[in-house]
Scaffold this motif. Sequence first.
Motif, PDB file in Angstrom:
ATOM      1  N   GLU A 108       0.962  -1.098   0.127  1.00  0.00           N
ATOM      2  CA  GLU A 108      -0.074  -0.005  -0.128  1.00  0.00           C
ATOM      3  C   GLU A 108       0.942   1.110  -0.086  1.00  0.00           C
ATOM      4  OE1 GLU A 108      -2.561  -3.017   2.511  1.00  0.00           O
ATOM      5  OE2 GLU A 108      -0.230  -2.588   1.895  1.00  0.00           O
ATOM      6  N   PHE A 109       2.113   1.151   0.452  1.00  0.00           N
ATOM      7  CA  PHE A 109       2.879   2.221   0.582  1.00  0.00           C
ATOM      8  C   PHE A 109       3.920   2.757  -0.630  1.00  0.00           C
ATOM      9  CE2 PHE A 109       3.169   1.922   5.393  1.00  0.00           C
ATOM     10  CZ  PHE A 109       1.703   2.068   5.389  1.00  0.00           C
ATOM     11  N   GLY A 110       3.893   1.897  -1.739  1.00  0.00           N
ATOM     12  CA  GLY A 110       4.547   2.152  -2.802  1.00  0.00           C
ATOM     13  C   GLY A 110       5.579   2.333  -2.636  1.00  0.00           C
ATOM     14  N   VAL A 111       6.596   1.453  -2.028  1.00  0.00           N
ATOM     15  CA  VAL A 111       8.028   1.458  -1.933  1.00  0.00           C
ATOM     16  C   VAL A 111       8.589   0.376  -2.700  1.00  0.00           C
ATOM     17  CG1 VAL A 111       9.906   1.588   0.067  1.00  0.00           C
ATOM     18  CG2 VAL A 111       7.539   2.474   0.529  1.00  0.00           C
ATOM     19  N   ALA A 112       9.876   0.754  -3.216  1.00  0.00           N
ATOM     20  CA  ALA A 112      10.466  -0.313  -3.936  1.00  0.00           C
ATOM     21  C   ALA A 112      10.974  -1.471  -3.141  1.00  0.00           C
ATOM     22  CB  ALA A 112      11.695   0.336  -4.521  1.00  0.00           C
ATOM     23  N   ASP A 113      11.227  -2.604  -3.712  1.00  0.00           N
ATOM     24  CA  ASP A 113      11.750  -3.791  -3.116  1.00  0.00           C
ATOM     25  C   ASP A 113      12.832  -3.540  -2.358  1.00  0.00           C
ATOM     26  OD1 ASP A 113       9.759  -5.276  -3.980  1.00  0.00           O
ATOM     27  OD2 ASP A 113      10.801  -6.458  -5.585  1.00  0.00           O
ATOM     28  N   LEU A 114      13.216  -3.903  -0.992  1.00  0.00           N
ATOM     29  CA  LEU A 114      14.214  -3.777  -0.256  1.00  0.00           C
ATOM     30  C   LEU A 114      15.440  -4.293  -0.896  1.00  0.00           C
ATOM     31  CD1 LEU A 114      12.734  -4.194   3.303  1.00  0.00           C
ATOM     32  CD2 LEU A 114      12.902  -2.154   2.052  1.00  0.00           C
ATOM     33  N   ASP A 115      16.609  -3.836  -0.641  1.00  0.00           N
ATOM     34  CA  ASP A 115      17.909  -4.248  -0.836  1.00  0.00           C
ATOM     35  C   ASP A 115      18.618  -4.945   0.365  1.00  0.00           C
ATOM     36  OD1 ASP A 115      20.579  -4.561  -1.420  1.00  0.00           O
ATOM     37  OD2 ASP A 115      20.863  -2.782  -2.927  1.00  0.00           O
ATOM     38  N   PRO A 116      18.346  -6.017   0.774  1.00  0.00           N
ATOM     39  CA  PRO A 116      19.102  -6.649   1.959  1.00  0.00           C
ATOM     40  C   PRO A 116      20.421  -6.511   2.110  1.00  0.00           C
ATOM     41  CG  PRO A 116      18.062  -8.175   0.650  1.00  0.00           C
ATOM     42  CD  PRO A 116      17.641  -7.241   0.073  1.00  0.00           C
ATOM     43  N   ASP A 117      21.080  -6.490   1.338  1.00  0.00           N
ATOM     44  CA  ASP A 117      22.480  -6.670   1.514  1.00  0.00           C
ATOM     45  C   ASP A 117      23.086  -5.276   1.717  1.00  0.00           C
ATOM     46  OD1 ASP A 117      22.887  -9.207   0.720  1.00  0.00           O
ATOM     47  OD2 ASP A 117      23.160  -8.752  -1.513  1.00  0.00           O
ATOM     48  N   GLY A 122      24.270  -1.264   6.796  1.00  0.00           N
ATOM     49  CA  GLY A 122      24.019   0.019   7.350  1.00  0.00           C
ATOM     50  C   GLY A 122      23.976   0.961   6.405  1.00  0.00           C
ATOM     51  N   GLY A 123      23.700   0.722   5.120  1.00  0.00           N
ATOM     52  CA  GLY A 123      23.624   1.623   4.205  1.00  0.00           C
ATOM     53  C   GLY A 123      21.962   2.241   4.350  1.00  0.00           C
ATOM     54  N   PHE A 135      17.931   0.000   7.865  1.00  0.00           N
ATOM     55  CA  PHE A 135      17.747  -1.234   8.894  1.00  0.00           C
ATOM     56  C   PHE A 135      17.986  -1.095  10.071  1.00  0.00           C
ATOM     57  CE2 PHE A 135      20.489  -4.580  10.471  1.00  0.00           C
ATOM     58  CZ  PHE A 135      19.526  -5.214  10.959  1.00  0.00           C
ATOM     59  N   LYS A 136      17.246  -1.219  11.100  1.00  0.00           N
ATOM     60  CA  LYS A 136      17.819  -1.096  12.677  1.00  0.00           C
ATOM     61  C   LYS A 136      17.884  -2.484  13.019  1.00  0.00           C
ATOM     62  CE  LYS A 136      12.839  -0.462  14.334  1.00  0.00           C
ATOM     63  NZ  LYS A 136      12.663  -2.141  14.572  1.00  0.00           N
ATOM     64  N   ARG A 144      22.804   1.811  16.739  1.00  0.00           N
ATOM     65  CA  ARG A 144      23.727   1.265  15.568  1.00  0.00           C
ATOM     66  C   ARG A 144      23.112   1.669  14.144  1.00  0.00           C
ATOM     67  NH1 ARG A 144      23.996  -4.853  17.329  1.00  0.00           N
ATOM     68  NH2 ARG A 144      24.662  -4.857  15.308  1.00  0.00           N
ATOM     69  N   THR A 145      22.517   3.022  14.166  1.00  0.00           N
ATOM     70  CA  THR A 145      22.290   3.287  12.795  1.00  0.00           C
ATOM     71  C   THR A 145      22.649   4.884  12.479  1.00  0.00           C
ATOM     72  OG1 THR A 145      20.349   4.591  13.080  1.00  0.00           O
ATOM     73  CG2 THR A 145      20.167   1.959  13.156  1.00  0.00           C
ATOM     74  N   ASP A 146      22.592   5.200  11.208  1.00  0.00           N
ATOM     75  CA  ASP A 146      23.274   6.762  10.657  1.00  0.00           C
ATOM     76  C   ASP A 146      21.756   7.570  10.755  1.00  0.00           C
ATOM     77  OD1 ASP A 146      25.783   6.100  10.630  1.00  0.00           O
ATOM     78  OD2 ASP A 146      25.562   5.449   8.429  1.00  0.00           O
ATOM     79  N   LEU A 147      20.682   7.055  11.514  1.00  0.00           N
ATOM     80  CA  LEU A 147      19.430   8.113  11.457  1.00  0.00           C
ATOM     81  C   LEU A 147      19.548   9.280  11.804  1.00  0.00           C
ATOM     82  CD1 LEU A 147      16.545   8.233  10.759  1.00  0.00           C
ATOM     83  CD2 LEU A 147      15.975   7.281  13.273  1.00  0.00           C
TER      84      LEU A 147
END
Length: 220
Positions: A108-117, A122-123, A135-136, A144-147
Amino acid sequence: MGRYGDWVSTLEERLDPWIAPHLATSALLVVDTQRDFVDGGSSPIAGTTQVLPAIARLLEAYRSASRPIVHIVRLYAGDDVDLVRRSAIAAGARMASPGTAGSQIVPEFGVADLDPDLLLRGGLQQVSPTEVVLFKPRWSAFHRTDLESHLRERGVDTVVVAGCNYPNCPRATIVDASERDLRVLIAADAISGVDDRHLEEAGRIGAVHATAAEIAAALD
Protein backbone atom coordinates in the motif's frame (compact mmCIF):
# COMPACT_ATOMS: atom_id res chain seq x y z
CA MET A 1 -8.11 15.18 19.74
CA GLY A 2 -10.15 18.19 18.75
CA ARG A 3 -10.48 19.92 15.41
CA TYR A 4 -7.37 20.91 13.49
CA GLY A 5 -7.80 24.54 14.48
CA ASP A 6 -8.00 23.58 18.15
CA TRP A 7 -4.77 21.61 17.84
CA VAL A 8 -2.92 24.51 16.20
CA SER A 9 -4.15 26.80 18.96
CA THR A 10 -2.87 24.34 21.55
CA LEU A 11 0.55 24.27 19.93
CA GLU A 12 0.82 28.04 19.77
CA GLU A 13 -0.70 28.99 23.10
CA ARG A 14 -0.28 26.09 25.53
CA LEU A 15 2.73 23.97 24.62
CA ASP A 16 6.16 24.74 25.95
CA PRO A 17 7.94 26.30 22.97
CA TRP A 18 10.86 23.91 23.47
CA ILE A 19 8.72 20.84 22.73
CA ALA A 20 6.21 22.21 20.20
CA PRO A 21 6.79 20.35 16.91
CA HIS A 22 8.08 22.25 13.88
CA LEU A 23 6.42 20.52 10.93
CA ALA A 24 8.26 22.68 8.39
CA THR A 25 11.52 21.10 9.59
CA SER A 26 10.16 17.65 10.39
CA ALA A 27 10.74 14.14 9.07
CA LEU A 28 8.32 11.22 9.08
CA LEU A 29 9.60 7.98 10.63
CA VAL A 30 7.57 4.90 9.65
CA VAL A 31 8.51 1.93 11.81
CA ASP A 32 8.32 -1.77 10.86
CA THR A 33 5.41 -1.68 8.42
CA GLN A 34 6.46 -4.95 6.79
CA ARG A 35 4.26 -7.68 5.36
CA ASP A 36 5.13 -10.22 8.05
CA PHE A 37 3.69 -7.90 10.73
CA VAL A 38 0.27 -7.28 9.16
CA ASP A 39 -2.73 -9.58 8.88
CA GLY A 40 -1.79 -12.66 6.87
CA GLY A 41 1.93 -12.32 7.62
CA SER A 42 4.09 -14.79 9.51
CA SER A 43 4.09 -12.70 12.72
CA PRO A 44 1.07 -10.38 12.61
CA ILE A 45 0.92 -7.59 15.17
CA ALA A 46 -2.60 -6.79 16.33
CA GLY A 47 -3.95 -3.54 14.96
CA THR A 48 -1.21 -2.91 12.42
CA THR A 49 -3.36 -3.55 9.35
CA GLN A 50 -5.96 -1.16 10.75
CA VAL A 51 -3.54 1.79 11.00
CA LEU A 52 -2.17 1.46 7.46
CA PRO A 53 -4.65 3.99 5.96
CA ALA A 54 -3.63 6.64 8.51
CA ILE A 55 0.05 6.01 7.77
CA ALA A 56 -0.66 6.24 4.04
CA ARG A 57 -2.26 9.63 4.64
CA LEU A 58 0.90 10.84 6.35
CA LEU A 59 3.07 9.48 3.55
CA GLU A 60 0.98 11.31 0.98
CA ALA A 61 1.30 14.56 2.91
CA TYR A 62 5.07 14.26 3.40
CA ARG A 63 5.62 13.29 -0.23
CA SER A 64 3.56 16.26 -1.39
CA ALA A 65 5.53 18.57 0.89
CA SER A 66 8.89 17.06 -0.20
CA ARG A 67 9.79 16.51 3.44
CA PRO A 68 12.09 13.63 4.49
CA ILE A 69 10.61 10.18 5.07
CA VAL A 70 12.50 7.29 6.66
CA HIS A 71 11.07 3.77 6.50
CA ILE A 72 12.66 1.76 9.29
CA VAL A 73 12.70 -2.04 8.98
CA ARG A 74 13.77 -5.18 10.82
CA LEU A 75 15.68 -7.97 9.09
CA TYR A 76 16.51 -11.10 11.06
CA ALA A 77 19.71 -12.64 9.76
CA GLY A 78 22.40 -14.66 11.52
CA ASP A 79 22.94 -14.29 15.26
CA ASP A 80 22.43 -10.54 15.53
CA VAL A 81 18.96 -10.79 17.04
CA ASP A 82 17.44 -9.25 20.17
CA LEU A 83 17.58 -11.67 23.10
CA VAL A 84 13.84 -12.14 23.45
CA ARG A 85 13.57 -13.50 19.89
CA ARG A 86 16.77 -15.55 19.62
CA SER A 87 15.13 -18.83 20.63
CA ALA A 88 12.37 -18.42 18.05
CA ILE A 89 14.76 -17.48 15.23
CA ALA A 90 17.16 -20.31 16.17
CA ALA A 91 14.22 -22.72 16.04
CA GLY A 92 13.52 -21.72 12.46
CA ALA A 93 10.92 -18.98 12.80
CA ARG A 94 10.60 -17.03 9.54
CA MET A 95 10.19 -13.41 10.57
CA ALA A 96 11.32 -10.55 8.31
CA SER A 97 13.96 -12.79 6.77
CA PRO A 98 16.14 -10.92 4.26
CA GLY A 99 14.99 -11.34 0.70
CA THR A 100 11.58 -12.82 1.54
CA ALA A 101 8.24 -11.36 0.55
CA GLY A 102 7.36 -11.00 4.23
CA SER A 103 10.31 -8.69 4.84
CA GLN A 104 9.08 -6.16 2.27
CA ILE A 105 7.26 -2.96 3.18
CA VAL A 106 3.50 -3.31 2.70
CA PRO A 107 2.51 -2.74 -0.94
CA GLU A 108 0.00 0.00 0.00
CA PHE A 109 2.92 2.38 0.57
CA GLY A 110 4.40 2.06 -2.92
CA VAL A 111 8.00 1.52 -1.77
CA ALA A 112 10.49 -0.32 -3.98
CA ASP A 113 11.70 -3.80 -3.01
CA LEU A 114 14.29 -3.76 -0.26
CA ASP A 115 17.99 -4.29 -0.93
CA PRO A 116 18.86 -6.50 2.08
CA ASP A 117 22.60 -6.58 1.38
CA LEU A 118 22.82 -2.79 1.40
CA LEU A 119 20.59 -2.43 4.43
CA LEU A 120 22.37 -5.05 6.52
CA ARG A 121 25.66 -3.28 5.82
CA GLY A 122 24.17 -0.16 7.39
CA GLY A 123 23.48 1.65 4.14
CA LEU A 124 20.47 3.85 3.47
CA GLN A 125 18.41 2.68 0.50
CA GLN A 126 17.11 5.64 -1.49
CA VAL A 127 13.60 4.91 -2.79
CA SER A 128 12.64 8.43 -3.86
CA PRO A 129 14.35 11.85 -3.80
CA THR A 130 13.13 12.46 -0.23
CA GLU A 131 12.58 8.90 0.98
CA VAL A 132 14.97 6.26 2.34
CA VAL A 133 14.82 2.85 4.00
CA LEU A 134 16.99 2.09 7.02
CA PHE A 135 17.62 -1.20 8.83
CA LYS A 136 17.71 -1.19 12.62
CA PRO A 137 19.16 -4.19 14.47
CA ARG A 138 17.26 -3.58 17.71
CA TRP A 139 14.18 -1.71 18.99
CA SER A 140 15.25 1.90 18.48
CA ALA A 141 15.72 3.34 15.01
CA PHE A 142 18.73 5.24 16.41
CA HIS A 143 20.56 2.18 17.77
CA ARG A 144 23.65 1.40 15.64
CA THR A 145 22.28 3.36 12.68
CA ASP A 146 23.04 6.61 10.86
CA LEU A 147 19.55 7.98 11.42
CA GLU A 148 20.60 10.94 13.55
CA SER A 149 23.21 12.16 11.07
CA HIS A 150 20.77 11.65 8.18
CA LEU A 151 18.22 13.87 9.94
CA ARG A 152 20.71 16.53 11.04
CA GLU A 153 22.13 16.85 7.52
CA ARG A 154 18.62 17.72 6.33
CA GLY A 155 17.95 20.32 8.99
CA VAL A 156 15.38 18.16 10.78
CA ASP A 157 14.56 19.12 14.37
CA THR A 158 11.20 17.30 14.68
CA VAL A 159 10.26 13.67 14.07
CA VAL A 160 6.74 12.42 13.45
CA VAL A 161 6.53 8.76 14.48
CA ALA A 162 4.13 6.21 12.99
CA GLY A 163 4.17 2.47 12.42
CA CYS A 164 4.01 -0.88 14.12
CA ASN A 165 3.63 -1.88 17.77
CA TYR A 166 4.11 1.13 20.02
CA PRO A 167 5.33 -0.76 23.13
CA ASN A 168 8.44 -1.96 21.32
CA CYS A 169 10.13 -0.12 18.46
CA PRO A 170 8.16 3.14 18.25
CA ARG A 171 8.50 3.76 22.00
CA ALA A 172 12.25 3.06 21.97
CA THR A 173 12.64 5.35 18.97
CA ILE A 174 10.66 8.12 20.69
CA VAL A 175 12.83 7.92 23.82
CA ASP A 176 16.04 8.00 21.81
CA ALA A 177 14.80 10.93 19.71
CA SER A 178 14.03 12.85 22.88
CA GLU A 179 17.49 12.08 24.26
CA ARG A 180 18.93 13.65 21.11
CA ASP A 181 16.90 16.84 21.65
CA LEU A 182 14.64 16.17 18.71
CA ARG A 183 11.05 17.34 19.06
CA VAL A 184 8.68 14.38 18.91
CA LEU A 185 5.16 14.23 17.51
CA ILE A 186 3.36 10.88 17.83
CA ALA A 187 0.78 10.10 15.15
CA ALA A 188 -1.53 8.50 17.68
CA ASP A 189 -3.95 6.85 15.26
CA ALA A 190 -1.14 5.70 12.95
CA ILE A 191 0.67 3.41 15.40
CA SER A 192 -0.55 -0.03 16.39
CA GLY A 193 -0.56 -0.99 20.05
CA VAL A 194 -0.79 2.54 21.46
CA ASP A 195 -3.17 3.55 24.24
CA ASP A 196 -3.89 6.61 26.39
CA ARG A 197 -1.43 5.58 29.08
CA HIS A 198 1.38 5.33 26.53
CA LEU A 199 0.60 8.83 25.27
CA GLU A 200 0.50 10.21 28.81
CA GLU A 201 3.85 8.62 29.64
CA ALA A 202 5.41 9.91 26.42
CA GLY A 203 4.18 13.37 27.32
CA ARG A 204 6.36 13.27 30.43
CA ILE A 205 9.46 13.35 28.21
CA GLY A 206 8.03 16.07 25.98
CA ALA A 207 6.50 13.97 23.19
CA VAL A 208 3.17 15.37 21.99
CA HIS A 209 0.54 13.63 19.89
CA ALA A 210 -2.06 14.31 17.22
CA THR A 211 -4.00 12.39 14.61
CA ALA A 212 -2.70 11.69 11.13
CA ALA A 213 -5.35 14.00 9.67
CA GLU A 214 -4.31 16.87 11.93
CA ILE A 215 -0.64 16.39 11.11
CA ALA A 216 -1.31 16.19 7.37
CA ALA A 217 -3.46 19.34 7.48
CA ALA A 218 -0.86 21.25 9.49
CA LEU A 219 1.90 20.19 7.13
CA ASP A 220 -0.16 21.33 4.15
